[in-house]
Design an enzyme around this catalytic site. Structure first.
Site, PDB file in Angstrom:
ATOM      1  CG  ASP A  17      -2.116   0.857   1.100  1.00 14.90           C
ATOM      2  OD1 ASP A  17      -2.323   1.438   0.009  1.00 14.90           O
ATOM      3  OD2 ASP A  17      -2.861   0.987   2.081  1.00 14.90           O
ATOM      4  CG  ASN A  65      -7.208  -2.298  -6.757  1.00 12.40           C
ATOM      5  OD1 ASN A  65      -6.242  -3.022  -6.550  1.00 12.40           O
ATOM      6  ND2 ASN A  65      -7.595  -1.396  -5.866  1.00 12.40           N
TER       7      ASN A  65
END
Ligand code: FPP
Length: 239
Positions: A17, A65
């Site tokens: 991340d 995503n």
């Protein structure tokens, strides 16, 4: 001494991340963060291998995503496409075995073919197992596993009463791969984000504020060190 005895986790899973924040801090587009992140993946794979880690699983693209801006999705897919098409020589040299987990049927056909080729060509390698999660969500993985098992039961090939935890593990995308011992998430967030929910049942979690594009071997060693100093309890027994 065996790696496990030295406290080296057999399987490390990573939620990579912070690419976007890393880029923004530098006045760069988010995609620059992903490009740097992809370079870090390749380096960490080598480092993990050298440290004696036997399996590395990274979360490259989640089922959620797809809802990012389309240019960003396209760029991420292109990064993965390039990786699949260019990494064979490196995998052969380093004896890496690749598996992509997630629902591959939703990916562009050329990417599906590149993945199938790379998986096939590295299948007999005996070094580190490298799992890349693409269009992956743990709930979706479990849904697909349940569908598979129901179909088997319907055809008479499976007795529902005989289903064990192992039957379920063997129906997941990670079939045959030991569960992760250590989960690392970079960039400060402390969530699972639909990653390997079944497989992480007994894993140790390690969170760091370091953004993924800044992650390196020293950071990986810190995570492994923290893991090593934790008492591994499984049902009350220290492992
Ligand atoms: C999270 O950062 C990262 C991703 C959604 C993509 C991760 C993908 C790569 C590092 C490329 C993978 C490449 C290979 C070769 C496997 P974010 O964009 O959510 O960051 P932010 O939270 O700071 O916005």
């Amino acid at each position: 001494m065996a790696e496990a005895e030295r406290g080296i986790p057999t399987h490390v899973a990573i939620i990579m991340d912070g690419n976007g924040r890393w880029a923004r801090k530098r006045g760069l587009p988010r995609t620059a963060g992903h490009a740097q992140g992809a370079k870090v993946v390749e380096q960490i794979l080598e480092d993990a291998d050298h440290m004696g880690i036997r399996y590395l699983t990274v979360y490259a693209f989640s089922t959620e995503n797809w809802s990012r801006p389309q240019p960003e999705v396209k760029m991420l897919m292109n990064l993965l496409r390039t990786y699949m098409k260019t990494s064979l020589a490196k995998c052969a040299k380093n004896n890496v075995r690749i598996r992509v987990i997630g629902d591959k049927s939703k990916l562009d056909v050329d990417l599906q073919k590149a993945i199938a080729g790379l998986e096939e060509d590295t299948r007999d390698n005996t070094g580190i197992g490298f799992q890349i999660a693409i269009n992956y969500g743990a709930r979706d993985e479990m849904r697909r596993a349940v569908t598979k098992l129901c179909e088997k039961a319907k055809s008479g090939a499976l007795d529902p009463a005989s289903i064990t935890e192992e039957t379920i593990s063997d129906s997941l995308d990670t079939a045959g791969i030991p569960d992760p011992d250590l989960l690392i998430r970079t960039s400060g967030e402390e969530r699972l984000s639909n990653f390997l929910m079944w497989q992480l049942s007994y894993a140790e979690f390690y969170f760091t504020d370091v953004a993924w594009p800044d992650f390196n071997k020293a950071e990986l060693e810190k995570a492994v060190d923290a893991y090593r100093h934790r008492e591994r309890r499984m049902g009350g027994l220290v492992r």
